[in-house]
Each structure stands twice: as structure tokens, then as C-alpha cells.
Design a protein around this motif. Structure first.
Motif, PDB file in Angstrom:
ATOM      1  N   ARG A   1       0.822  -1.215   0.000  1.00 54.29           N
ATOM      2  CA  ARG A   1       0.000   0.000   0.000  1.00 54.29           C
ATOM      3  C   ARG A   1       0.859   1.270   0.000  1.00 54.29           C
ATOM      4  NH1 ARG A   1      -3.092  -0.427   5.673  1.00 54.29           N
ATOM      5  NH2 ARG A   1      -3.701   1.721   5.264  1.00 54.29           N
ATOM      6  N   ILE A   2       2.181   1.118   0.004  1.00 54.04           N
ATOM      7  CA  ILE A   2       3.090   2.270   0.042  1.00 54.04           C
ATOM      8  C   ILE A   2       4.020   2.232  -1.164  1.00 54.04           C
ATOM      9  CG2 ILE A   2       4.865   3.473   1.356  1.00 54.04           C
ATOM     10  CD1 ILE A   2       3.687   2.126   3.875  1.00 54.04           C
ATOM     11  N   CYS A   3       3.993   3.276  -1.971  1.00 49.34           N
ATOM     12  CA  CYS A   3       4.902   3.404  -3.113  1.00 49.34           C
ATOM     13  C   CYS A   3       6.322   3.635  -2.607  1.00 49.34           C
ATOM     14  CB  CYS A   3       4.450   4.569  -3.981  1.00 49.34           C
ATOM     15  SG  CYS A   3       5.643   5.061  -5.242  1.00 49.34           S
ATOM     16  N   PRO A   4       7.334   2.989  -3.203  1.00 46.51           N
ATOM     17  CA  PRO A   4       8.721   3.210  -2.771  1.00 46.51           C
ATOM     18  C   PRO A   4       9.163   4.669  -2.872  1.00 46.51           C
ATOM     19  CG  PRO A   4       8.581   1.294  -4.200  1.00 46.51           C
ATOM     20  CD  PRO A   4       7.239   1.959  -4.244  1.00 46.51           C
ATOM     21  N   SER A   5       8.528   5.439  -3.755  1.00 48.26           N
ATOM     22  CA  SER A   5       8.856   6.866  -3.870  1.00 48.26           C
ATOM     23  C   SER A   5       8.054   7.727  -2.901  1.00 48.26           C
ATOM     24  CB  SER A   5       8.607   7.349  -5.300  1.00 48.26           C
ATOM     25  OG  SER A   5       9.458   6.693  -6.206  1.00 48.26           O
ATOM     26  N   ASP A   6       7.247   7.091  -2.065  1.00 48.01           N
ATOM     27  CA  ASP A   6       6.393   7.780  -1.102  1.00 48.01           C
ATOM     28  C   ASP A   6       6.576   7.121   0.269  1.00 48.01           C
ATOM     29  OD1 ASP A   6       4.393   9.638  -0.346  1.00 48.01           O
ATOM     30  OD2 ASP A   6       2.795   8.185  -0.699  1.00 48.01           O
ATOM     31  N   ALA A   7       7.828   6.797   0.566  1.00 45.22           N
ATOM     32  CA  ALA A   7       8.141   5.894   1.682  1.00 45.22           C
ATOM     33  C   ALA A   7       7.728   6.413   3.053  1.00 45.22           C
ATOM     34  CB  ALA A   7       9.640   5.583   1.681  1.00 45.22           C
ATOM     35  N   GLU A   8       7.548   7.729   3.216  1.00 41.81           N
ATOM     36  CA  GLU A   8       7.163   8.277   4.518  1.00 41.81           C
ATOM     37  C   GLU A   8       5.661   8.207   4.751  1.00 41.81           C
ATOM     38  OE1 GLU A   8       9.483   9.154   6.743  1.00 41.81           O
ATOM     39  OE2 GLU A   8      10.902   8.488   5.203  1.00 41.81           O
ATOM     40  N   ALA A   9       4.899   7.828   3.737  1.00 46.88           N
ATOM     41  CA  ALA A   9       3.448   7.794   3.850  1.00 46.88           C
ATOM     42  C   ALA A   9       2.979   6.504   4.514  1.00 46.88           C
ATOM     43  CB  ALA A   9       2.824   7.918   2.464  1.00 46.88           C
ATOM     44  N   THR A  10       1.710   6.504   4.927  1.00 44.88           N
ATOM     45  CA  THR A  10       1.088   5.269   5.413  1.00 44.88           C
ATOM     46  C   THR A  10       0.217   4.634   4.334  1.00 44.88           C
ATOM     47  OG1 THR A  10      -0.780   6.517   6.336  1.00 44.88           O
ATOM     48  CG2 THR A  10       1.082   6.057   7.805  1.00 44.88           C
ATOM     49  N   ASN A  11      -0.071   5.397   3.281  1.00 40.23           N
ATOM     50  CA  ASN A  11      -0.852   4.870   2.162  1.00 40.23           C
ATOM     51  C   ASN A  11      -0.598   5.730   0.934  1.00 40.23           C
ATOM     52  OD1 ASN A  11      -3.098   2.908   1.370  1.00 40.23           O
ATOM     53  ND2 ASN A  11      -3.934   4.844   0.666  1.00 40.23           N
ATOM     54  N   SER A  12      -0.403   5.091  -0.209  1.00 42.01           N
ATOM     55  CA  SER A  12      -0.043   5.820  -1.437  1.00 42.01           C
ATOM     56  C   SER A  12      -1.047   5.652  -2.566  1.00 42.01           C
ATOM     57  CB  SER A  12       1.325   5.354  -1.951  1.00 42.01           C
ATOM     58  OG  SER A  12       2.318   5.456  -0.969  1.00 42.01           O
ATOM     59  N   TYR A  13      -2.098   4.857  -2.357  1.00 42.19           N
ATOM     60  CA  TYR A  13      -3.023   4.533  -3.440  1.00 42.19           C
ATOM     61  C   TYR A  13      -4.453   4.776  -2.987  1.00 42.19           C
ATOM     62  CZ  TYR A  13       1.234   2.077  -4.744  1.00 42.19           C
ATOM     63  OH  TYR A  13       2.544   1.780  -5.017  1.00 42.19           O
ATOM     64  N   GLY A  14      -5.285   5.218  -3.914  1.00 48.64           N
ATOM     65  CA  GLY A  14      -6.684   5.476  -3.580  1.00 48.64           C
ATOM     66  C   GLY A  14      -7.632   4.834  -4.562  1.00 48.64           C
ATOM     67  N   LEU A  15      -8.787   4.414  -4.057  1.00 46.38           N
ATOM     68  CA  LEU A  15      -9.838   3.884  -4.915  1.00 46.38           C
ATOM     69  C   LEU A  15     -10.578   5.029  -5.602  1.00 46.38           C
ATOM     70  CD1 LEU A  15     -11.442   1.127  -2.627  1.00 46.38           C
ATOM     71  CD2 LEU A  15      -9.766   0.814  -4.460  1.00 46.38           C
ATOM     72  N   ASN A  16     -11.053   4.764  -6.794  1.00 47.66           N
ATOM     73  CA  ASN A  16     -11.823   5.710  -7.589  1.00 47.66           C
ATOM     74  C   ASN A  16     -13.097   6.101  -6.832  1.00 47.66           C
ATOM     75  OD1 ASN A  16     -13.623   6.882  -9.418  1.00 47.66           O
ATOM     76  ND2 ASN A  16     -13.238   5.394 -11.034  1.00 47.66           N
ATOM     77  N   GLU A  17     -13.184   7.368  -6.427  1.00 45.79           N
ATOM     78  CA  GLU A  17     -14.295   7.796  -5.570  1.00 45.79           C
ATOM     79  C   GLU A  17     -15.648   7.789  -6.276  1.00 45.79           C
ATOM     80  OE1 GLU A  17     -14.873  11.712  -4.337  1.00 45.79           O
ATOM     81  OE2 GLU A  17     -14.811  12.483  -6.373  1.00 45.79           O
ATOM     82  N   LEU A  18     -15.680   7.816  -7.601  1.00 52.91           N
ATOM     83  CA  LEU A  18     -16.957   7.792  -8.296  1.00 52.91           C
ATOM     84  C   LEU A  18     -17.544   6.389  -8.393  1.00 52.91           C
ATOM     85  CD1 LEU A  18     -16.829  10.316 -11.283  1.00 52.91           C
ATOM     86  CD2 LEU A  18     -17.749  10.604  -8.986  1.00 52.91           C
ATOM     87  N   ILE A  19     -16.716   5.392  -8.192  1.00 53.23           N
ATOM     88  CA  ILE A  19     -17.184   4.011  -8.273  1.00 53.23           C
ATOM     89  C   ILE A  19     -17.420   3.443  -6.870  1.00 53.23           C
ATOM     90  CG2 ILE A  19     -16.650   1.678  -9.067  1.00 53.23           C
ATOM     91  CD1 ILE A  19     -17.065   3.613 -11.370  1.00 53.23           C
ATOM     92  N   PHE A  20     -16.444   3.586  -6.009  1.00 55.10           N
ATOM     93  CA  PHE A  20     -16.499   2.967  -4.684  1.00 55.10           C
ATOM     94  C   PHE A  20     -17.238   3.865  -3.694  1.00 55.10           C
ATOM     95  CE2 PHE A  20     -12.966   1.155  -6.932  1.00 55.10           C
ATOM     96  CZ  PHE A  20     -12.987  -0.200  -6.602  1.00 55.10           C
TER      97      PHE A  20
END
Length: 206
Positions: free
Chosen positions: A75-94
Motif C-alpha cells: 500500500r506504500i509506493c517506494p517513492s512515497d516511503a514516509e506515507a502510510t498509504n499511497s493509493y486510492g480507490l476511484n471515488e466515483l465508483i467505490f
């Protein structure tokens, strides 16, 4: 001799940096793919109903699909290593079930409600604000182009890899795209985020 070494270093260091960034992009794309497979497996166990971005018990989607993905690090991109989450679901669908409490949501999306799965974004790298540059960290919902950032979990895409963002689609494939290819200057505005791009009513949140 020292001068030659300095020249070689000046030539090679940028190359090494690009190779390192390319490796991070590849790892991030793999994360996107694995997360999307987790969403599809969840859906398969729930009669094709897609997971919510957050359920009534305030459990966020990466934890809802954790039994299928097994690995919290994806759930964490290697280029975003300080984050707790780097990906999001499409808000219009989910659906975010907490938006409707204490009532149930009026609509629970299913895989079969999608008209163009191969062209509909399931999830993607996120982490920017309205200017698509200012960091907006630890979000969980990828906001559509004409959507408002009205929730602390909302964010716009983050093009972390050579000006590209990694995305996963509902047919199971993943790829990197520039913001201009899927987020800016699109007709209709939310065409990559809609259940049916030919129907403007499907391009708005329920």
C-alpha cells in the motif's frame, strides 16, 4: 586521474539515479496490480459487490482487502516511503459507507455495473491537492477531476514517476499514465472514472 574520475562520476550519477527511479516505478506498478487483484478477489467473495472505501466500522479499504493481499507494504509506493498509504480507490465508483450513516448507502457498486472495465480506473497513485503539486498525504480515495476535496481521505493523483502515475483498471491490467492522458483536458471530464462514460449521470457521485 582525479579529474577523470570526477567527469565519470558526473556522467554516471544521473544515470544511476534514473535507474533507481525506474526500479521504484516498476515496484509501484506491481503494488497497483496486487492491490487491484485484492479488490477483485474481495468482490468475488461478495457476489461481485465492490469493497467500500471505508465501512461502517471505520475500516479503510486496504485493511478490508488485506486477507487477499497479505502484504501491508504494497500500500506504500517506494517513492512515497514516509506515507502510510499511497493509493486510492476511484471515488466515483467505490462507496464510503460512513457518508451515509446511520443509514445504509443507496447504491452498492458491482463489477457488472461497469460498461468499460478496461478503460475505467479502479485505483491509482494519489497524494496531491487541487494544484496537482501540493502534497496531500495519507489519503485513501482518488478524487475525480471535477470532484471536491471535501474529506480528509480525498486526494488527487500524484505523478511520482517521470511525470506519470501508476493506475489499475477494472479488467485487471495496470499501467503508468501522464496526468494529461487521464485527468486533465478529458471529455467528459470524468470519463476515466465513470461507470458508463457515455452517460453523464454515471459521472457523478451517488
Amino acid at each position: 586521474m582525479i579529474a577523470i574520475i570526477a567527469i565519470l562520476a558526473a556522467i554516471l550519477f544521473p544515470v544511476f539515479a534514473q535507474v533507481k527511479q525506474a526500479a521504484k516505478k516498476t515496484a509501484c506498478l506491481s503494488n497497483s496490480k496486487q492491490l487491484s487483484l485484492g479488490v477483485l478477489m474481495y468482490s468475488g467473495d461478495w457476489d461481485e459487490v465492490l469493497p467500500p472505501t471505508q465501512d461502517a466500522a471505520l475500516v479503510l479499504w486496504p485493511n478490508l482487502i488485506r486477507p487477499y493481499t497479505k502484504n501491508a507494504q504494497i500500500r506504500i509506493c517506494p517513492s512515497d516511503a514516509e506515507a502510510t498509504n499511497s493509493y486510492g480507490l476511484n471515488e466515483l465508483i467505490f462507496v464510503d459507507i460512513t457518508d451515509y450513516l446511520p443509514n445504509p448507502p443507496p447504491f452498492l457498486p458491482t463489477e457488472t455495473s461497469l460498461q468499460t472495465p478496461s478503460e475505467t480506473i479502479m485505483l491509482g497513485e494519489l497524494g496531491s491537492g487541487d494544484d496537482l503539486k501540493t502534497p496531500r498525504e495519507n489519503a485513501y480515495k482518488l478524487t475525480a477531476p471535477d470532484g471536491d476535496l471535501n474529506d480528509p481521505y480525498d486526494a488527487r493523483p500524484a505523478a511520482r514517476h517521470f511525470d506519470q502515475a501508476n493506475l489499475a483498471f477494472f479488467d485487471g491490467h495496470s499501467k503508468a499514465m501522464k496526468l494529461s492522458q487521464f485527468y486533465m483536458h478529458q471529455t467528459p471530464v470524468d470519463k476515466w472514472f465513470c461507470r458508463d462514460p457515455s452517460d453523464p449521470n454515471s459521472c457523478r457521485d451517488d
